[in-house]
Design a protein around this motif. Structure first.
Motif: not given
Length: 666
Positions: A227-239
């Motif tokens: 979870d990158e925890l930045v705006e526009g970054g990868n979420t858990v689902e994206d990972c």
């Protein structure tokens, strides 16, 4: 011997590697390497000590695979040439002899490198910097990417040759692979950008090259910012989506979080709970049915055991916890949890020293990272009486150290409780971990029969002389700095005013409403003390303003604390006034001056937090009282100069030992 926490202390096998337990030491930079990137003797002792302490798997700090282009530090380890293999073999051999498995993290910094250090423009997926205000990198060509993938493979082959049991590929934390995986740093339109599969392509190339280089028996770990925890970054689902293209050949997922702009979640801020990131490990484990490492401020063995027991992860990753106490595993398995020197997540000696400071790794609560408790082998050669005045953390460390080498020690404390300022500050909710250090010191002291602690004693020189000391240690600490500003002393904590110090706030913590919406809070002082006040009131909805005379708020804070501070300021709309001087304190307002103009700032709660100053009520009398006598006197900690806990702890251990040795007692 009893076996506490059975879920942690069971073996785990990955391919050809069997770990004795489920505790892994996370890879953390140390700045112990030589300027040419060679492993030092200090390195070997540092890792060997953690192996001897019972750690199941040691993962050595990230190693540069392509120098200088991929280097991310002033003294980063290298494995881009065969000449680095012999020293690495010495390291793996030392850890194996202690029963630990050992892996190494291989890495290329990409845009996180600095041109001033590497002598060239940093490279990356695209021209997007790895952090706000960072350097603009040069995008890599496909041919360069293929070459770098082979650099990873060559480094992995050297590592296996040197005896490493596991290879970890770093694909998180804003380093090169992460710069391809994250949409925040990759705007390519070719086969390496766009969709998840394309952004994962470079990492896939590296995994395949590494597997070919090391063969089928050596496990591969992949470290991720799940979870990158930045705006526009990868979420858990994206990972989870891009991992579908990376799952093959990976044996272990090291589930971290955050990027450069959110370093407070990568190197956990002190307010984050034990095991807070375990949901990331569970998400990856549930989808791919492969072992994961859970990390995230894990200090308590019970919480670590529960994470394994409920199936969130297969391994527990300890980083700073093993810096603070290399014997964490042995103490958790066989001893008393109170014996563990729990990391307080202050990030001062680890993060603060290294990131930006370019200094070797240190620890606030552990004064010796490489020799551990070997000092206890030095026992006094003749009787020695030691009196310590002040039972804060510096005084307690000094008293325990002296007693542990055989001195007869008396510790005198004016208050009815021991622990000093650390105990008081830890009452602030976000600082509660700080209490773990004085709690540990009290427990350590309680086991020493030759250490007597006397509280409620406002010591005089005559009191001290009654013990016929050979060494007197003054550790009377510090008090809030309250300069002669007009109106300050008259209004501070007055019944007719709303002006307070940090100690006043701590004394009234339970009296502040949870909802302070509409209330005005003004804090004078943008250092650590003032920020503690802001971080308490701003989340409660108060309209908060912080004033600082210098051009910057939080000057000297480590990178993680700075990021936390900025996040709090932004989220809660804190007004920041720098280059601003306090001119006058009124009962319900501050008169301040900036840019040649004066302004009155009204408040419901006004705090003056201008730092701390040394408190030395007896030091001059001690110096004079023992002048010409055969007694050594030393002053340590905040009573020398108001600083940080790390300085007092270091003096309490090393200055005391060096003094005893110099005087011929050891």
């Amino acid at each position: 011997m009893k076996n506490n926490y059975p879920h942690i202390f069971q073996p785990l096998t990955l391919r050809g590697m069997t770990m004795r337990n489920r505790v892994a030491m996370m890879p953390m930079g140390s700045d112990f390497a030589g300027h040419n990137g060679e492993l030092s003797d200090e390195h070997i002792k540092y890792y060997e000590l953690r192996a001897r302490g019972g750690t199941g798997l040691i993962i050595v700090e990230n190693i540069c695979v392509k120098y200088p282009e991929g280097s991310n530090g002033t003294t980063q380890l290298r494995l881009d040439k065969d000449c680095y293999i012999p020293r690495m073999f010495n390291l793996t051999e030392a850890c194996h002899r202690q029963g630990a498995c050992i892996g190494v993290q291989i890495n290329h910094a990409g845009a996180s490198a600095m041109s001033s250090r590497i002598g060239m423009q940093p490279v990356s997926a695209s021209t997007l910097p790895s952090k706000p205000g960072g350097e603009t990198p040069r995008p890599l060509s496909k041919e360069e990417l293929e070459s770098i993938a082979k650099d990873y493979a060559a480094a992995a082959r050297r590592a296996v040759n040197a005896g490493f049991d596991l290879i970890e590929i770093h694909a998180g934390h804003s380093y090169l692979i992460s710069q391809f995986l994250s949409p925040t740093m990759n705007d390519r339109t070719d086969e390496f950008g766009g969709c998840a599969k394309n952004r994962a392509r470079f990492c896939r190339m590296i995994i395949d090259e590494v597997r070919k280089a090391i063969g089928p028996r050596v496990p591969i770990s992949l470290r991720l910012s799940v979870d990158e925890l930045v705006e526009g970054g990868n979420t858990v689902e994206d990972c989870l989506e891009y991992l579908e293209y990376l799952n093959d050949e990976v044996d272990l997922f090291d589930t971290s979080a955050g990027l450069n702009p959110t370093i407070q979640y990568q190197i956990d801020a002190n307010y984050l709970e034990d095991g807070w990131r375990s949901y990331m490990a569970k998400a990856v484990r549930d989808k791919f049915n492969k072992p994961t490492i859970a990390i995230g401020n894990i200090r308590d063995p019970k919480i670590a055991d529960d994470i394994i027991a409920r199936g969130d992860a297969d391994l527990i990753g300890l980083g700073r916890g093993l810096i603070a106490d290399p014997d964490w595993c042995n103490k958790a398995k066989y001893g008393d949890v109170c014996d563990i020197r729990k990391c307080i997540s202050c990030n001062i000696g680890c993060v603060g020293n290294r990131i930006g400071g370019n200094k070797p790794l240190r620890c606030t609560i552990n004064p010796d990272l490489t020799e551990g408790e070997s000092y206890k082998k030095k026992q006094v050669a003749k009787p020695c009486s030691v009196v310590v005045v002040g039972a804060g953390t510096a005084g307690l460390e000094a008293a325990c150290t002296a007693a542990e080498v055989g001195c007869q020690v008396t510790l005198l404390e004016k208050k009815d409780e021991i622990g000093g300022l650390s105990v008081e500050i830890s009452k602030i909710p976000a600082k509660k971990r700080l209490a773990d250090f004085p709690t540990y010191l009290k427990h350590r002291a309680s086991k020493l029969s030759n250490l007597t602690i006397k509280t409620g004693v406002d010591a005089t020189v005559e009191d001290i002389k009654a013990y016929q000391p050979d060494l007197v240690v003054n550790a009377t600490g510090s008090v809030p700095l309250l300069p002669p500003i007009e109106g300050l002393h008259e209004n501070l904590a007055s019944a007719d005013a709303s002006v307070y110090s940090i100690m006043d706030m701590i004394d009234n913590l339970d009296n502040y409403p949870e909802d302070l919406t509409g209330k005005k809070v003004v804090v004078v002082g943008g250092g650590a003390v003032g920020l503690d006040v802001v971080e308490f009131f701003a989340p409660r909805g108060a309209e908060t303003t912080i004033i600082e005379m210098m051009p910057i708020i939080g000057n000297g804070l480590d990178a993680s604390s700075t990021a936390s501070m900025k996040e709090c300021m932004s989220k809660h709309h804190v007004t920041q006034m720098v280059n601003t001087a306090l001119m006058k304190v009124n009962p319900h307002s501050f008169l301040v001056k900036y840019d040649g103009k004066e302004e009155e700032l009204p408040f419901d709660y006004g705090f003056v937090c201008l730092g701390m100053k040394a408190h030395t009520p007896i030091w001059e009398a001690i110096e004079q009282g023992f002048e010409g006598e055969n007694t050594e006197v030393i002053n340590i900690g905040d009573s020398v100069r108001a600083r940080r806990i790390i300085d007092g702890t270091d003096a309490g251990r090393h200055l005391v030992l060096n003094t005893l040795e110099r005087l011929g007692y050891l």
